[in-house]
Design a protein around this motif. Structure first.
Motif, PDB file in Angstrom:
ATOM      1  N   ARG A 132       8.053  -3.074   1.365  1.00 56.77           N
ATOM      2  CA  ARG A 132       6.703  -2.133   0.425  1.00 56.77           C
ATOM      3  C   ARG A 132       5.588  -3.366  -0.207  1.00 56.77           C
ATOM      4  O   ARG A 132       3.865  -3.470   0.397  1.00 56.77           O
ATOM      5  N   ASP A 142       0.570   2.531   3.101  1.00 56.63           N
ATOM      6  CA  ASP A 142       1.657   2.817   2.793  1.00 56.63           C
ATOM      7  C   ASP A 142       1.518   3.798   1.360  1.00 56.63           C
ATOM      8  O   ASP A 142       0.620   4.891   1.000  1.00 56.63           O
ATOM      9  N   ILE A 143       2.947   3.957   0.904  1.00 59.72           N
ATOM     10  CA  ILE A 143       3.088   5.494  -0.290  1.00 59.72           C
ATOM     11  C   ILE A 143       2.969   4.848  -1.421  1.00 59.72           C
ATOM     12  O   ILE A 143       2.759   3.483  -1.934  1.00 59.72           O
ATOM     13  N   ARG A 291       4.067   7.448   7.851  1.00 56.03           N
ATOM     14  CA  ARG A 291       4.603   5.976   6.491  1.00 56.03           C
ATOM     15  C   ARG A 291       6.268   5.028   6.450  1.00 56.03           C
ATOM     16  O   ARG A 291       6.868   5.449   7.242  1.00 56.03           O
TER      17      ARG A 291
END
Length: 419
Positions: A132, A142-143, A291
């Protein structure tokens, strides 16, 4: 080019669910990915060696295709290099298809000047939080996410609720849940603190908290070699209801699920610094675009690889061996689709028998049906991870949807005796 009679070294083996103890099947015989890889290496005239921390765990099922077993701590690259000296011949490739050992195998390959992924790449760090962070550094959308120790006394989600909570280094859908509140988070942490990954792998005991995404779960299957990304196809899947998200079926075809997906795959692999090796790249297609879920630096799950070969006539193992040894990579036909439907127990208890496998395979389009477990094993109807599948059905069709419907129809003909 391939060196005749050279050695190719596997760091641990990628086996079938349940260790592939099941012997009851009908139709095409499903073999473990490692067997297909070992056989592909032998066809190239190579000798095969397996570095393993627990030789007994593999039994005798691969002895006919393994020329040497190297007993060592497979978490230690230097130790593997040392025991490989006993082979007494040229090493042409070192790799692993087991997620927890890809980085170690990459380090061994680098020490020997052999093909392999960058050992320090984020994609093989075996830490989803590292991946990440790499996406953020590369500017890939991204999240929201966060990390906390599973040991924290006041453990709570750092991103609020609902959220998905999972180990940063998890596998087999172990200890993954949709958390609506702190109680669920602490239940997951308690389970994870008791988890044993096996093969001497020590869990980090850290939990990753991720934003809940809405959309289909997809994956790209292929091989990357430097700047060249060779995607052989894309899969979608059928998942169990929250909070477990266990895969119930995987459906593969060559057609692209949306415009620009190839560019997304290449961009993500580059961001994760994964530059050589097989990949199974999972992502969710949200309303804002794809994603990342995770990168597995290997081909898609065990039985699905065999299902792909039933559809295409080409095994992923052939592609892997060609790339590792500098040979010519095979082309995969791009027509049709295949489903691996995972069979789960309808009740809990001792499996005493199964009926209807031949009838299942008699269904038009069904290629294989069988057990991953053995008669006499204890089975559970409460499936919390993909390590609890009891069997499989493989079916081909013109589309993912058609192959899935054929698989369901075939599976409906199978009955179990459980006491």
């Amino acid at each position: 080019m391939t060196v005749s009679n050279g050695w190719i070294v596997f760091v641990e083996l990628h086996t079938l669910p349940g260790g592939g103890r099941g012997r009851l099947h009908s139709g095409a015989t499903v073999v473990a990915p490692c067997r297909a890889q070992l056989e592909a290496a032998k066809r190239l005239g190579l000798r095969t060696a397996v570095a393993a921390s627990d030789r007994d765990s593999y039994g005798s099922q691969f002895d006919d295709v393994v020329d040497a077993w190297l007993l060592t701590d497979t978490r230690d690259a230097a130790g593997i290099v040392h025991v490989m000296k006993a082979l007494g011949g040229e090493i042409v490739g070192v790799f692993s298809s087991v997620d927890s050992f890809v980085r170690v195998a990459a380090a061994v390959a680098a020490k020997l000047g052999l093909a392999g992924p960058s050992p320090l790449g984020a994609g093989i760090a075996r830490d989803k939080a590292v991946a990440r962070a790499a996406l953020a550094s590369a500017g890939v959308p991204d999240i929201r996410w966060g990390v906390k120790s599973a040991h924290d006394d006041d453990l709570d989600s750092p991103i609020g609720y609902p959220c998905v909570v999972k180990p940063v280094d998890g596998a087999s859908s172990w200890d993954v849940a949709l958390a609506q509140d702190v109680r669920t988070v602490r239940e997951v942490a308690a389970r994870h603190l008791k988890r044993d990954y096996g093969r001497r792998v020590r869990p980090q005991r850290k939990l990753l908290f991720e934003e809940v995404l809405v959309g289909p779960l997809l994956s790209a299957e292929g091989f990357v070699d430097g700047g060249e990304v060779h995607t052989i196809g894309y899969s979608d899947r059928v998942l169990s209801a929250p909070p477990r998200f266990v895969e119930l079926a995987v459906r593969f075809a060559a057609d692209r699920p949306f415009d620009g997906v190839d560019d997304y795959v290449a961009e993500t692999l580059a961001a994760l610094e994964y530059d050589f090796g097989a990949f199974h790249l999972e992502f969710i297609l949200t309303s804002d675009g794809p994603r990342l879920v995770e990168l597995n630096p290997r081909f898609v799950g065990a039985g699905v690889q065999h299902a792909i070969s039933e559809l295409t006539g080409v095994t992923p193992a052939e592609l892997l061996m060609a790339k590792l040894t500098g040979g010519e990579a095979p082309e995969f036909p791009r027509e049709g689709a295949v489903t691996e439907l995972y069979l789960t127990a309808p009740a809990s208890g001792r499996l005493e028998g199964v009926r209807g496998l031949d009838e299942a395979v008699a269904t038009r389009g069904c290629r294989a049906a069988g057990l991953y477990v053995a008669v006499g094993d204890e089975v559970s109807s409460e499936v919390e991870s993909n390590s609890q599948y009891i069997g499989y059905v493989h079916a081909v069709g013109d589309s993912r949807e058609e192959s899935y419907e054929i698989a369901l129809s075939a599976a409906s003909r199978i009955a179990y005796e459980i006491r």
